[in-house]
Design an enzyme around this catalytic site. Structure first.
Site, short mmCIF file in Angstrom:
data_model
loop_
_atom_site.label_atom_id
_atom_site.label_comp_id
_atom_site.label_asym_id
_atom_site.label_seq_id
_atom_site.Cartn_x
_atom_site.Cartn_y
_atom_site.Cartn_z
N GLY A 130 -8.68 5.51 -7.59
CA GLY A 130 -7.44 4.75 -7.49
C GLY A 130 -6.50 5.27 -6.42
O GLY A 130 -6.92 5.69 -5.34
N VAL A 131 -5.22 5.24 -6.74
CA VAL A 131 -4.20 5.67 -5.78
C VAL A 131 -4.37 7.15 -5.42
O VAL A 131 -4.16 7.55 -4.28
CB VAL A 131 -2.77 5.36 -6.30
N ASP A 132 -4.77 7.96 -6.38
CA ASP A 132 -4.98 9.40 -6.14
C ASP A 132 -6.03 9.61 -5.05
O ASP A 132 -5.82 10.37 -4.10
CB ASP A 132 -5.40 10.06 -7.45
N ASP A 176 0.86 -1.18 0.00
CA ASP A 176 0.00 0.00 0.00
C ASP A 176 0.90 1.23 0.00
O ASP A 176 1.60 1.49 0.98
CB ASP A 176 -0.88 -0.03 1.25
N TYR A 192 -6.35 4.89 -16.78
CA TYR A 192 -5.74 5.49 -17.98
C TYR A 192 -5.33 4.43 -19.00
O TYR A 192 -4.89 4.75 -20.09
CB TYR A 192 -4.55 6.36 -17.60
N ASN A 241 -4.44 13.45 -11.40
CA ASN A 241 -5.06 13.96 -12.62
C ASN A 241 -4.67 15.43 -12.77
O ASN A 241 -4.11 16.03 -11.85
CB ASN A 241 -6.58 13.74 -12.60
N SER A 259 -0.44 5.35 -14.66
CA SER A 259 -1.25 5.29 -15.89
C SER A 259 -1.81 3.91 -16.23
O SER A 259 -2.45 3.75 -17.26
CB SER A 259 -0.47 5.81 -17.11
N THR A 260 -1.60 2.91 -15.37
CA THR A 260 -2.03 1.56 -15.73
C THR A 260 -3.43 1.20 -15.24
O THR A 260 -3.93 0.13 -15.56
CB THR A 260 -1.04 0.51 -15.20
N GLY A 261 -4.06 2.08 -14.50
CA GLY A 261 -5.43 1.84 -14.03
C GLY A 261 -6.43 2.38 -15.03
O GLY A 261 -6.50 1.91 -16.16
#
Length: 184
Positions: A33-35, A11, A126, A25, A122-124
């Protein structure tokens, strides 16, 4: 001191490092997500700092990075970077992703930070292909920490949220001739 690059499953919001990197973003106002997790767990001090950046420069462009407090998180800072949305590879996505990692590292060095933890940018939502993104991340970070500019960094960790991304990083590290594999 030699820089060290590693990966692990975990985590990102509980990493005890000088800075965690947020896959933000362009609005810097939090998201999914992580953001979203970083903003929820870190508290309103992070958003307050983001609003100051928004007032000064209008947010954060794709491939760029900004730094804020980490609020209630154990890290000292958050480096917010915006990765590209995958559009089939026809809109400079690879270079923009490389820039997101590189600008995050440059910002860490400019603030004299020694330890940095990255998510899988960018892998989620995006939709950047995960293996392509891992290869870009590893090569960009490896090249930077091996350069004079990145020599002050002591540790860069790729924190993979799930088993799938952990395996992708494990495979990518094995395939990379520039990076020594370490798993914590």
């Amino acid at each position: 001191m030699n820089s060290k690059i590693s990966y692990k499953q975990g985590d990102l919001t509980i990493e005890v490092v000088d800075a965690i990197v947020n896959a933000a973003n362009t609005s810097l106002r939090g998201g999914g997500g992580v953001d979203g997790a970083i903003h929820r767990k870190g508290g309103e001090d992070i958003l307050r700092d983001c609003y100051k950046i928004i007032a000064r420069q209008g947010g954060c462009k794709v491939g760029e990075a900004v730094i804020t407090t980490a609020g209630r998180l154990p890290a000292k800072h958050i480096i917010h970077t915006v990765g590209p949305t995958w559009s089939g590879g026809y809109n400079n996505e690879k270079e923009l992703l490389k820039s997101a990692y590189l600008n995050s590292l440059k910002l860490a060095v400019a603030h004299e930070l020694k330890t940095v933890a990255f998510p899988n940018i960018s892998t989620g939502i995006y939709k950047f292909p995960k293996r392509k993104a891992a290869d870009i991340a590893i090569k960009t970070v490896s090249d930077f920490v091996e350069s004079d500019e990145g020599a002050s960094l002591e540790s860069v960790i790729f924190v993979c949220f799930d088993e799938e991304n952990l395996q992708i990083y494990k495979d990518a590290f094995k395939a990379s001739s520039n990076t020594q594999q370490r798993l914590f």
